[in-house]
Design an enzyme around this catalytic site. Structure first.
Site: not given
Ligand SMILES: Cc1cc2nc3c(=O)[nH]c(=O)nc-3n(C[C@H](O)[C@H](O)[C@H](O)COP(=O)(O)OP(=O)(O)OC[C@H]3O[C@@H](n4cnc5c(N)ncnc54)[C@H](O)[C@@H]3O)c2cc1C
Lengths: 285, 377
Positions: B121, B156, B239
């Site tokens: 994805q 992933s 999902e």
């Molecule tokens: C083990 C693992 C596997 C994954 N696999 C995939 C995959 O296969 N494909 C893929 O596309 N993605 C994947 N992801 C990504 C995952 O979907 C994102 O990490 C997730 O959506 C959060 O985005 P970010 O890491 O950029 O954090 P950010 O969006 O930067 O968030 C950082 C912090 O800010 C908070 N925050 C952000 N916006 C807001 C808001 N509007 N209100 C309140 N709080 C907020 C969040 O809750 C978090 O605590 C994976 C993640 C993990 C950990």
């Protein structure tokens, strides 16, 4: 498997919610707070509506329903903050004369507490040494007894259903208030801090609901105790968070929030308490 | 309310149990978690076995109740997880099934079901996580191809995937939720570079994917151009659906194992620990009942999981973390030993409140979509 309310169950719940709205709406609740005491007329009306006779077999004049139906009406009772020794009278309806019709009010020792002792016609358990305490809940007079009387899981299940209803009422009140009250030029529910409190109110009620309903359907005593544990938590913490959402208004006697919180505290001490439930569930692991 | 399974459902369970009893003993030993080609081969062989036995499409074609039975029985029997087939079976597959053309369904679905092709994805980007719709990977038309430039992150299984469900921006001038398009990207295409990232658990579960003018045929687009956000929401609802139900069964088993270990080493005398495990027992019992409740609800609404799945995901991901924190109490100093499975599980449980929508994002979804609270300014 069809773990959803049947049409009959929905009708029963909605019908009972309507009866309570008509007989014990907000005005009646506040009148009861101002003039505590068991409303015998309301009690008889409940009897007439079939509340106490719900699970008495049809052959003995009851409605012959099961535990699943019982938890639905107790959930509504909890939502409306209906006062009185509902659980004891309900469970006595099959064998105490007049309990099913609401003529006879039955209470029971639950753990080391007795609710509504002075108003009851029939008391289960030893109350010879009962001492009154100044109950925190204006709608539940309480006595304390020296000995302990353990409740069965049926008591815990019905209390859990009331806690669930109360948790739902607190959730609804918080969400309604968050949508209406404005600060900084917008509804407070638009602020994320408030929004997330409200989300957790729902996240607490739904697993508790599934646990209470499932325990009623399976009749498993351990599930009943587990359901009580989750429902106690949902009722108490939802009332607390609702209080926070209400701000200063939440700290007033006027708002109903404290009534839910205090009743939830009382119910948490009746039936199987958290410490006992946790030990019982751990022992079964 | 009826928790008894119908005769048909019981027959499904019996058949599955019988088959599992025959199939599981023939499985090879599971590969090391660091051996990616080995993991792919193991996971796809298992999917092939499911397919040959008639269970290949259980996540899509079975009723929600049958699916719950499948997750319960495979977990109880100790069968492998979906593993590398996760995106194919639970994201991309259902999306193609719902939104693809007949040709697309015929091209991509059978290989997913047979375990021949693995998907990943490609949604998240370095600057677009929670705010997924702000993603910047660009695609523009060049004849009957899209040309894609940008980069994805946290992908992933990217190392072993054949296909990537890719979300790209096709109209940079439109409001951010419009102008996105859903593409099926062949990972072998020239210009695709995968750079594995190491997780805090030490493994390389996910990767960065760099896309340097990668050409993707226009007929690899699922849904209309610039309509990718709607197509994506279809994927996300799957999902967050009942996918975790099997894990709840596993957590209940772990609780029993924790109690056994605590009894053996004397820690059981600690009432704080006992009560903690007792409460978790109530918690996972309720989560299982909630999974049954949600499955029955989906049965009535035609199978598409609703936003109620967010409630389940929120509660479950926190419960799982509490479980492994309690496990650390049971383990004592062993909680620092990576040789213990529970220590490693404790590390991996940390991703549950982040992946597939963080808990904060889920709470906002619950408040706005289920409780109807207003959007802020
Ligand atoms: C083990 C693992 C596997 C994954 N696999 C995939 C995959 O296969 N494909 C893929 O596309 N993605 C994947 N992801 C990504 C995952 O979907 C994102 O990490 C997730 O959506 C959060 O985005 P970010 O890491 O950029 O954090 P950010 O969006 O930067 O968030 C950082 C912090 O800010 C908070 N925050 C952000 N916006 C807001 C808001 N509007 N209100 C309140 N709080 C907020 C969040 O809750 C978090 O605590 C994976 C993640 C993990 C950990």
């Amino acid at each position: 498997m069809d773990f959803q309310l049947s049409a009959d169950q929905r009708a029963l719940r909605d019908g009972f919610r309507e009866i309570l709205r008509a007989r014990f709406g907000r005005d009646a609740l506040r009148a009861a707070v101002d003039a505590p005491g068991l409303d015998r007329e309301l009690w008889r009306a409940l009897g007439k509506a079939g509340f106490f006779a719900l699970c008495v077999p049809e052959a003995r004049g009851g409605l012959g329903q099961g535990a699943a139906e019982a938890v639905l009406v107790f959930e509504e009772a909890g939502r409306a903050l209906l006062p009185g020794p509902l659980v004891a009278t309900f469970l006595a309806a099959g064998d105490v004369e007049g309990a099913a019709t609401g003529e006879t009010v039955v209470t029971a020792v639950s753990g080391t507490l007795v609710p509504w002792l002075a108003e009851a016609d029939v008391v289960r358990g030893d109350v010879t040494a009962a001492e009154p305490l100044r109950s925190v809940d204006p709608l539940t007079p309480l006595h304390r007894v020296p000995g302990r009387r353990e409740d069965g899981p049926d008591v815990s299940l019905l209390l859990a259903a009331e806690q669930l209803g109360s948790a739902c009422a607190s959730r609804d009140a918080a969400v309604r208030y968050a949508g209406e009250r404005e600060q900084f030029g917008q509804p407070i529910g638009a602020f994320q801090a408030v929004k997330h409190l409200c989300a957790e109110l729902l996240v607490r009620t739904e697993p508790a609901r599934a646990a209470v309903y499932a325990a009623a359907v399976t009749g498993d005593p351990r599930e009943a105790v587990a359901a009580k544990l989750l429902a106690d938590d949902a009722a108490v913490r939802n009332a607390r968070d609702c209080l926070q959402v209400y701000g200063g208004m939440g700290f007033t006697w006027e708002a109903d929030v404290h009534l839910h919180l205090k009743r939830a505290w009382v119910r948490a001490r009746l039936g199987t308490t958290a410490a006992r439930a946790e030990e019982e569930l751990a022992a079964a692991l | 309310m009826d928790l008894a399974y119908t005769e048909e459902e019981e027959a499904f369970r019996d058949g599955l149990r019988e088959w599992l009893a025959r199939a599981l003993p023939t499985l090879p030993a599971p590969p090391s978690p660091h051996d990616w080609p080995g993991r792919r081969a193991y996971d796809t062989a298992w999917q092939r076995a499911l397919y040959d036995a008639g269970y290949g499409g259980v996540h899509w074609e079975a009723t929600p109740t049958q699916r719950l039975i499948f997750l319960e029985e495979t977990e109880e029997a100790g069968a492998p997880y979906v593993g590398a087939n996760f995106v194919g079976l639970l994201h991309a597959g259902p999306t193609i099934a719902a939104e693809g053309t007949p040709e697309q369904r015929a091209r991509w679905l059978p290989p997913i079901l047979r375990g021949d092709e693995v998907w990943c994805q490609g949604f998240s980007e370095p600057d677009a996580g929670s705010d997924l719709a702000s993603l910047r990977t660009r695609a523009w038309r060049d004849g009957d191809h899209y040309v894609v430039r940008g980069s994805k992150i946290w992908t992933s299984h990217a190392e072993v995937a054949d296909w990537c469900e890719l979300l790209v921006r096709t109209d940079p001038d439109a409001p951010k939720h419009r102008g996105l398009t859903w593409l099926a990207l062949p990972m072998a295409a020239p210009g695709v570079t995968v750079r594995p990232l190491r997780t805090l658990a030490g493994s390389t579960e996910f990767a960065e994917v760099f896309l340097d003018e990668v050409r993707v045929p226009v007929d690899h687009r699922v849904g209309a151009e610039d309509d990718g956000w709607r197509v994506t929401l279809v994927t996300l609802s799957y999902e967050r659906g009942t996918a975790f139900a099997g894990e709840v069964v596993a957590c209940r088993r772990v609780l029993g194992d924790l109690a056994r270990e605590a009894r053996a080493d004397g820690r059981w005398d600690d009432p704080v620990l006992r009560r903690r495990l007792g409460r978790l027992s109530a918690e996972f019992g309720a989560l299982w009942r909630l999974a049954q409740w949600n499955a029955s609800e989906a049965q009535h609404t035609g199978g598409v999981p609703g936003p109620g799945a967010s409630v389940f995901k929120l509660r479950y991901s926190h419960a799982r973390q509490e479980l492994y924190d309690a496990a650390a109490d049971v383990l004592g100093d062993d909680a620092l030993d990576l040789g213990r499975t529970w220590t490693r599980e404790r590390l991996s449980s940390l991703s549950y409140t982040i992946a597939a929508g963080t808990s904060q994002i889920q709470r906002t979804i619950v408040a706005e979509r289920l409780l109807g609270l207003p959007k802020g300014r």
